[in-house]
Write a protein that holds these residues in place. Structure first.
Motif, PDB file in Angstrom:
ATOM      1  N   GLN A  15      -1.946  -3.473   4.844  1.00  0.00           N
ATOM      2  CA  GLN A  15      -1.451  -3.744   3.365  1.00  0.00           C
ATOM      3  C   GLN A  15      -2.629  -3.083   2.352  1.00  0.00           C
ATOM      4  OE1 GLN A  15      -0.663  -7.930   2.372  1.00  0.00           O
ATOM      5  NE2 GLN A  15      -2.046  -8.230   4.059  1.00  0.00           N
ATOM      6  N   LEU A  16      -3.235  -3.828   2.553  1.00  0.00           N
ATOM      7  CA  LEU A  16      -4.716  -2.453   1.467  1.00  0.00           C
ATOM      8  C   LEU A  16      -4.338  -1.516   1.087  1.00  0.00           C
ATOM      9  CD1 LEU A  16      -6.341  -3.302  -1.242  1.00  0.00           C
ATOM     10  CD2 LEU A  16      -8.046  -3.786   0.349  1.00  0.00           C
ATOM     11  N   ASP A  34      -6.194   5.427  10.187  1.00  0.00           N
ATOM     12  CA  ASP A  34      -6.182   4.193  11.021  1.00  0.00           C
ATOM     13  C   ASP A  34      -6.355   4.158  12.250  1.00  0.00           C
ATOM     14  OD1 ASP A  34      -5.191   1.790  10.949  1.00  0.00           O
ATOM     15  OD2 ASP A  34      -4.438   2.508   8.990  1.00  0.00           O
ATOM     16  N   ASP A  39     -10.633   5.029  16.336  1.00  0.00           N
ATOM     17  CA  ASP A  39     -10.978   3.558  16.178  1.00  0.00           C
ATOM     18  C   ASP A  39     -13.118   3.284  15.471  1.00  0.00           C
ATOM     19  OD1 ASP A  39     -11.527   0.800  16.994  1.00  0.00           O
ATOM     20  OD2 ASP A  39     -11.162   1.711  19.495  1.00  0.00           O
ATOM     21  N   ILE A  40     -12.597   2.404  14.820  1.00  0.00           N
ATOM     22  CA  ILE A  40     -14.138   2.218  14.146  1.00  0.00           C
ATOM     23  C   ILE A  40     -14.609   1.829  15.637  1.00  0.00           C
ATOM     24  CG2 ILE A  40     -13.082   1.733  11.820  1.00  0.00           C
ATOM     25  CD1 ILE A  40     -13.466  -0.918  12.134  1.00  0.00           C
ATOM     26  N   THR A  61     -11.295  -0.354   4.773  1.00  0.00           N
ATOM     27  CA  THR A  61     -10.330  -1.617   5.092  1.00  0.00           C
ATOM     28  C   THR A  61     -10.394  -2.263   6.850  1.00  0.00           C
ATOM     29  OG1 THR A  61      -7.841  -0.821   4.941  1.00  0.00           O
ATOM     30  CG2 THR A  61      -9.359  -0.640   2.779  1.00  0.00           C
ATOM     31  N   THR A  65      -7.295  -8.307  11.194  1.00  0.00           N
ATOM     32  CA  THR A  65      -7.462  -9.656  10.655  1.00  0.00           C
ATOM     33  C   THR A  65      -6.155 -11.535  11.003  1.00  0.00           C
ATOM     34  OG1 THR A  65      -4.995  -8.905   9.887  1.00  0.00           O
ATOM     35  CG2 THR A  65      -7.176  -8.210   8.485  1.00  0.00           C
ATOM     36  N   TYR A 128     -12.690 -15.049  12.740  1.00  0.00           N
ATOM     37  CA  TYR A 128     -12.043 -14.304  11.299  1.00  0.00           C
ATOM     38  C   TYR A 128     -13.276 -13.951  10.653  1.00  0.00           C
ATOM     39  CZ  TYR A 128      -9.990 -11.857   7.983  1.00  0.00           C
ATOM     40  OH  TYR A 128      -9.780 -11.442   6.798  1.00  0.00           O
ATOM     41  N   LYS A 132     -16.267 -11.190   9.365  1.00  0.00           N
ATOM     42  CA  LYS A 132     -16.181 -10.418   8.940  1.00  0.00           C
ATOM     43  C   LYS A 132     -17.575 -10.626   8.053  1.00  0.00           C
ATOM     44  CE  LYS A 132     -13.701  -8.664   7.096  1.00  0.00           C
ATOM     45  NZ  LYS A 132     -13.104  -7.282   6.554  1.00  0.00           N
ATOM     46  N   VAL A 154      -3.928 -12.234   0.591  1.00  0.00           N
ATOM     47  CA  VAL A 154      -3.796 -11.097   0.262  1.00  0.00           C
ATOM     48  C   VAL A 154      -2.055 -11.223   0.328  1.00  0.00           C
ATOM     49  CG1 VAL A 154      -4.323  -8.646   0.365  1.00  0.00           C
ATOM     50  CG2 VAL A 154      -5.962 -10.218   0.204  1.00  0.00           C
TER      51      VAL A 154
HETATM   52  N1  LIG Z   1      -5.007 -10.078   4.636  1.00  0.00           N
HETATM   53  C1  LIG Z   1      -6.000 -11.164   3.424  1.00  0.00           C
HETATM   54  O1  LIG Z   1      -5.311 -12.285   3.256  1.00  0.00           O
HETATM   55  C2  LIG Z   1      -7.041 -10.909   3.291  1.00  0.00           C
HETATM   56  C3  LIG Z   1      -8.096 -11.776   2.790  1.00  0.00           C
HETATM   57  C4  LIG Z   1      -9.465 -11.437   2.732  1.00  0.00           C
HETATM   58  C5  LIG Z   1     -10.321  -9.848   3.174  1.00  0.00           C
HETATM   59  N2  LIG Z   1      -8.997 -10.088   4.301  1.00  0.00           N
HETATM   60  C6  LIG Z   1      -9.612  -7.913   4.519  1.00  0.00           C
HETATM   61  O2  LIG Z   1      -8.436  -6.536   3.555  1.00  0.00           O
HETATM   62  C7  LIG Z   1      -8.921  -5.733   4.047  1.00  0.00           C
HETATM   63  C8  LIG Z   1      -7.640  -5.363   4.601  1.00  0.00           C
HETATM   64  O3  LIG Z   1      -7.102  -6.416   4.892  1.00  0.00           O
HETATM   65  P1  LIG Z   1      -5.077  -5.800   4.729  1.00  0.00           P
HETATM   66  O4  LIG Z   1      -4.063  -7.373   5.567  1.00  0.00           O
HETATM   67  O5  LIG Z   1      -5.176  -5.120   4.707  1.00  0.00           O
HETATM   68  O6  LIG Z   1      -5.408  -5.310   6.864  1.00  0.00           O
HETATM   69  P2  LIG Z   1      -4.406  -5.070   7.516  1.00  0.00           P
HETATM   70  O7  LIG Z   1      -2.820  -5.266   7.477  1.00  0.00           O
HETATM   71  O8  LIG Z   1      -4.128  -6.610   8.615  1.00  0.00           O
HETATM   72  O9  LIG Z   1      -4.972  -3.516   8.089  1.00  0.00           O
HETATM   73  C9  LIG Z   1      -5.702  -2.930   8.592  1.00  0.00           C
HETATM   74  C10 LIG Z   1      -5.364  -1.924   9.496  1.00  0.00           C
HETATM   75  O10 LIG Z   1      -6.830  -1.642  10.175  1.00  0.00           O
HETATM   76  C11 LIG Z   1      -6.580  -0.862  11.717  1.00  0.00           C
HETATM   77  N3  LIG Z   1      -7.202  -1.806  11.886  1.00  0.00           N
HETATM   78  C12 LIG Z   1      -7.757  -2.771  13.228  1.00  0.00           C
HETATM   79  N4  LIG Z   1      -8.362  -2.072  14.266  1.00  0.00           N
HETATM   80  C13 LIG Z   1      -8.606  -0.267  14.010  1.00  0.00           C
HETATM   81  C14 LIG Z   1      -9.744  -0.278  14.559  1.00  0.00           C
HETATM   82  N5  LIG Z   1     -10.808  -0.817  15.765  1.00  0.00           N
HETATM   83  N6  LIG Z   1      -9.927   0.709  14.405  1.00  0.00           N
HETATM   84  C15 LIG Z   1      -9.287   1.385  12.620  1.00  0.00           C
HETATM   85  N7  LIG Z   1      -8.508   1.085  12.378  1.00  0.00           N
HETATM   86  C16 LIG Z   1      -8.192  -0.478  13.042  1.00  0.00           C
HETATM   87  C17 LIG Z   1      -4.755  -1.889  11.367  1.00  0.00           C
HETATM   88  O11 LIG Z   1      -4.451  -1.176  12.751  1.00  0.00           O
HETATM   89  P3  LIG Z   1      -2.746  -1.542  13.238  1.00  0.00           P
HETATM   90  O12 LIG Z   1      -2.158  -2.450  12.183  1.00  0.00           O
HETATM   91  O13 LIG Z   1      -2.254  -0.438  14.019  1.00  0.00           O
HETATM   92  O14 LIG Z   1      -3.702  -3.310  13.828  1.00  0.00           O
HETATM   93  C18 LIG Z   1      -4.300  -1.885   9.707  1.00  0.00           C
HETATM   94  O15 LIG Z   1      -3.809   0.123   9.533  1.00  0.00           O
HETATM   95  C19 LIG Z   1      -9.861  -6.351   5.878  1.00  0.00           C
HETATM   96  O16 LIG Z   1     -11.038  -5.607   5.695  1.00  0.00           O
HETATM   97  C20 LIG Z   1      -9.434  -7.979   5.493  1.00  0.00           C
HETATM   98  O17 LIG Z   1     -10.426  -8.652   6.217  1.00  0.00           O
HETATM   99  C21 LIG Z   1      -7.344  -9.490   3.783  1.00  0.00           C
END
Ligand SMILES: NC(=O)c1ccc[n+]([C@@H]2O[C@H](COP(=O)([O-])OP(=O)(O)OC[C@H]3O[C@@H](n4cnc5c(N)ncnc54)[C@H](OP(=O)(O)O)[C@@H]3O)[C@@H](O)[C@H]2O)c1
Length: 296
Positions: A15-16, A34, A39-40, A61, A65, A128, A132, A154
């Motif tokens: 998303q972000l 990604d 893989d991180i 990012t 999540t 979670y 984090k 988000v």
């Molecule tokens: N969403 C919210 O409401 C929210 C709120 C507060 C903070 N945050 C933080 O903001 C950041 C961005 O959030 P977001 O909503 O954009 O998250 P997101 O849409 O879930 O995107 C996360 C990305 O990380 C990838 N990923 C997962 N496991 C991984 C791994 N082992 N190695 C490499 N990549 C990996 C995912 O791939 P797959 O889709 O293939 O798994 C996805 O493309 C995150 O750090 C989250 O904790 C989010």
């Protein structure tokens, strides 16, 4: 930003991450990574990728999540969010790279009456939030030049989020009404409060901070708080969808991961530094719906 303007971005299909990629690419050279290509959780792979890119800044990012999923998959949550972040921090420490990380309102327990400040003590109540926070700690220990941006609630064009879910459920209800079916009102929780925040605003705020040497933890959410019910009402109003909505309580919607009651964040450090670009959450939502509404 000092140096050649190269950015190493993890999670660039999320998303972000996807909005960061678009916005930062206007000014910088961004190398996005990604799953499945990086893989991180693989320490050596992260280091190898960082050595190839040699970025001036790493923006992290990537995360697991799914807040409820983290409760049933604790090991994965800790491996991705804590160990994965530790791996990136190790690589940044070795290469002297600035690291920007996104953390969450879920590091707090949600019992404070007012919005949380950066100086408030975290007390996560979910796996979670714990994972984090472990990521925050790894960065604080390993990387001197770091920025931890806590964001919340988000939504954006890509991936799953509350705005898209509400529009989907609202359309289903209106279709049923159109067919003459009886419908029950859509129940939305009205006793949890936070700051809905658009990915584009977070990306713009991040861009502005690339030219600053601000370090440590900053809160970076939209201004003003609302409940999920208030947020849903705003979405349907702006989408001009006459959906039947009903406020409900947290108890009506039991979830595997307990939700904080009030996890609003105050952007006090950004404001003190004269760097707060975050606008009112209603203005952001209006702009999002105007720009993306037809595609949702
Ligand atoms: N969403 C919210 O409401 C929210 C709120 C507060 C903070 N945050 C933080 O903001 C950041 C961005 O959030 P977001 O909503 O954009 O998250 P997101 O849409 O879930 O995107 C996360 C990305 O990380 C990838 N990923 C997962 N496991 C991984 C791994 N082992 N190695 C490499 N990549 C990996 C995912 O791939 P797959 O889709 O293939 O798994 C996805 O493309 C995150 O750090 C989250 O904790 C989010």
């Amino acid at each position: 930003m000092a140096g050649t303007g190269k950015i190493f971005l993890t999670g660039h299909r999320g998303q972000l991450g996807s909005d960061l990629l678009t916005i930062l690419s206007e000014k910088y050279e961004v190398a996005g990574f990604d799953l499945p290509e990086l893989d991180i959780c693989n320490e050596q792979a992260v280091l190898d990728a960082m050595r190839i890119v040699r970025p001036d800044v790493a923006i992290h990012t990537a995360a697991y999540t799914d807040v409820d999923g983290c409760e049933s998959n604790r090991e994965t949550a800790m491996t991705v969010n804590a160990v994965g972040t530790h791996n990136l921090a190790l690589a940044c420490a070795e290469m002297g790279t600035r690291l920007i990380y996104y953390s969450t309102d879920y590091v707090f327990d949600g019992t404070k009456a007012e919005a949380y400040l950066e100086t408030d003590q975290p007390n996560p109540k979910t796996t979670y939030g714990l994972s984090k926070l472990a990521g925050e700690r790894a960065i604080e220990v390993l990387v001197e030049n770091h920025l931890i941006m806590r964001i919340a609630w988000v939504y954006g064009r890509t991936g799953r989020n509350f705005v898209k879910t509400m529009i989907h459920l609202g359309r289903q209800q209106l279709d049923r009404i159109g067919r003459g079916d009886n419908v029950t009102p859509l129940k939305v929780v009205d006793d949890q409060f936070g700051n809905p925040t658009w990915t584009v605003d977070i990306a713009q705020q991040t861009m502005a901070l690339l030219d600053s040497d601000l370090r440590g933890v900053v809160h970076a959410t939209s201004e003003g708080e609302t409940s999920w019910y208030g947020f849903a009402s705003g979405i349907f109003h702006l989408m001009d969808m006459p959906v039947s909505l009903m406020p409900c309580t947290t108890e009506d919607f039991p979830r595997p991961a307990p939700r904080p009651k009030r996890s609003s964040l105050e952007n006090s450090r950004l404001k003190a530094a004269g760097k707060n670009l975050m606008r009112d959450h209603r203005d952001a939502l209006e702009q999002f719906i105007k720009t993306e509404g037809l595609e949702l």
